[in-house]
Design an enzyme around this catalytic site. Structure first.
Site, PDB file in Angstrom:
ATOM      1  N   GLY A  29      10.549   6.260  -3.308  1.00 51.15           N
ATOM      2  CA  GLY A  29      10.978   6.116  -4.733  1.00 51.15           C
ATOM      3  C   GLY A  29      11.768   7.120  -5.629  1.00 51.15           C
ATOM      4  CE  LYS A  96       1.991   5.006  -3.391  1.00 44.37           C
ATOM      5  NZ  LYS A  96       3.486   4.988  -4.121  1.00 44.37           N
ATOM      6  N   GLY A  97       3.775   0.269  -4.118  1.00 44.62           N
ATOM      7  CA  GLY A  97       4.656  -0.582  -3.052  1.00 44.62           C
ATOM      8  C   GLY A  97       5.915  -1.293  -3.747  1.00 44.62           C
ATOM      9  N   GLY A  99       8.542  -0.078  -3.548  1.00 46.43           N
ATOM     10  CA  GLY A  99       9.458   0.180  -2.623  1.00 46.43           C
ATOM     11  C   GLY A  99       9.195   0.068  -1.111  1.00 46.43           C
ATOM     12  CD  GLU A 105       4.968   4.891  -0.722  1.00 45.25           C
ATOM     13  OE1 GLU A 105       4.165   3.801  -1.356  1.00 45.25           O
ATOM     14  OE2 GLU A 105       5.713   5.374  -1.250  1.00 45.25           O
TER      15      GLU A 105
HETATM   16  O1  DER Z   1       6.870   2.017  -3.457  1.00 44.52           O
HETATM   17  C1  DER Z   1       6.206   2.615  -4.020  1.00 44.52           C
HETATM   18  O2  DER Z   1       4.783   2.739  -4.223  1.00 44.52           O
HETATM   19  C2  DER Z   1       6.793   3.817  -4.904  1.00 44.52           C
HETATM   20  O3  DER Z   1       6.310   5.048  -5.068  1.00 44.52           O
HETATM   21  C3  DER Z   1       7.216   2.983  -5.779  1.00 44.52           C
HETATM   22  O4  DER Z   1       7.074   1.837  -6.441  1.00 44.52           O
HETATM   23  C4  DER Z   1       7.709   3.963  -7.341  1.00 44.52           C
HETATM   24  O5  DER Z   1       8.841   3.632  -7.479  1.00 44.52           O
HETATM   25  P1  DER Z   1       9.794   4.692  -8.550  1.00 44.52           P
HETATM   26  O6  DER Z   1       9.333   6.267  -8.531  1.00 44.52           O
HETATM   27  O7  DER Z   1      11.277   4.434  -7.948  1.00 44.52           O
HETATM   28  O8  DER Z   1       9.394   3.971  -9.799  1.00 44.52           O
END
Ligand code: DER
Length: 225
Positions: A29, A96-97, A99, A105
């Site tokens: 992310g 989370k998720g 991305g 993760e």
């Molecule tokens: O996929 C995830 O969990 C990432 O950590 C994400 O959602 C956080 O994204 P960002 O740091 O670009 O806001």
């Protein structure tokens, strides 16, 4: 842009938590990207680390930053993992998720002595109400949809924007985003989602986050642990 000030402050603060000689986990992310770049700068000044990545995105960023890579197979126990989040509550429950990288993760987070989440203040919420990303076997997508509905959620298959059809994760699976509104019992929902056949992993992270670094729009960082 002001929107990134908090993300940059949090990511760079996390980079200073990495000890010399440690083996680290790198999340995915845009906020973690700041941590990765800052760790790369510390390596240029002599920091000695090895990193396990959680996605093609973090792998590419780590290589670009000059961070030496290793694998969980070579280092199953990590000293610290740094990752972002979509939403965080005061009890350090995390969603989370966003991305679509939450499966690896979560494996890295649970493989680490210390798990540090980096966010800007827009991610903080009294009660979690963000949709829950769920990585599913394509074979089971309709069964998981049904399971989400039985749990009171509204499921949506995540469609790609620069590709026709659904998003495909780094593991070759689909993502279903499940909206539940305000989540009253985070742990219970996490267990119920894990019980749905065909769920590879969902984005609710409970009992694993040791510290949250919250970057504020004025560039200051608030530490929650
Ligand atoms: O996929 C995830 O969990 C990432 O950590 C994400 O959602 C956080 O994204 P960002 O740091 O670009 O806001």
């Amino acid at each position: 842009a002001s929107g990134n000030t908090g993300k940059q402050a949090a990511g760079e603060a996390a980079a200073w938590m990495v000890d010399d000689g440690s083996v680290i986990g790198l999340g995915t992310g845009s906020t973690t990207a700041y941590a990765i770049k800052a760790i790369g700068r510390r390596i240029d000044e002599g920091l000695d680390v090895l990193a396990v990545v959680t996605s093609y995105q973090s792998e590419m960023l780590a290589i670009e930053a000059g961070i030496p890579l290793t694998t969980l197979a070579e280092h199953p126990e990590l000293d610290i993992a740094i990752d972002g989040a979509d939403q965080v509550d005061a009890d350090l429950n995390v969603i989370k998720g966003g991305g679509a990288a939450h499966t690896r993760e979560k494996v890295v987070a649970f493989s680490s002595e210390q798990f540090v989440v980096v966010v800007d203040d827009s991610k903080m919420k009294e009660k979690l109400d963000h949709f829950v990303p769920i990585e599913v076997l394509p074979y089971a997508k309709d069964l998981v949809m049904r399971c989400v509905r039985e749990l009171g959620g509204e499921p949506q298959l995540r469609l790609a924007s620069r590709k026709d059809g659904p998003v495909i994760t780094d593991n070759g699976n689909f993502v279903i985003d499940a909206s539940f509104g305000v989540i009253e019992n985070v742990e219970a929902l996490a267990i119920s989602l894990s019980m749905c056949p065909g769920v590879v992993e969902h984005g609710i992270f409970t009992d694993v986050t040791d510290m949250v670094l919250i970057g504020n729009t004025d560039g200051s960082v608030t530490r929650l642990d």
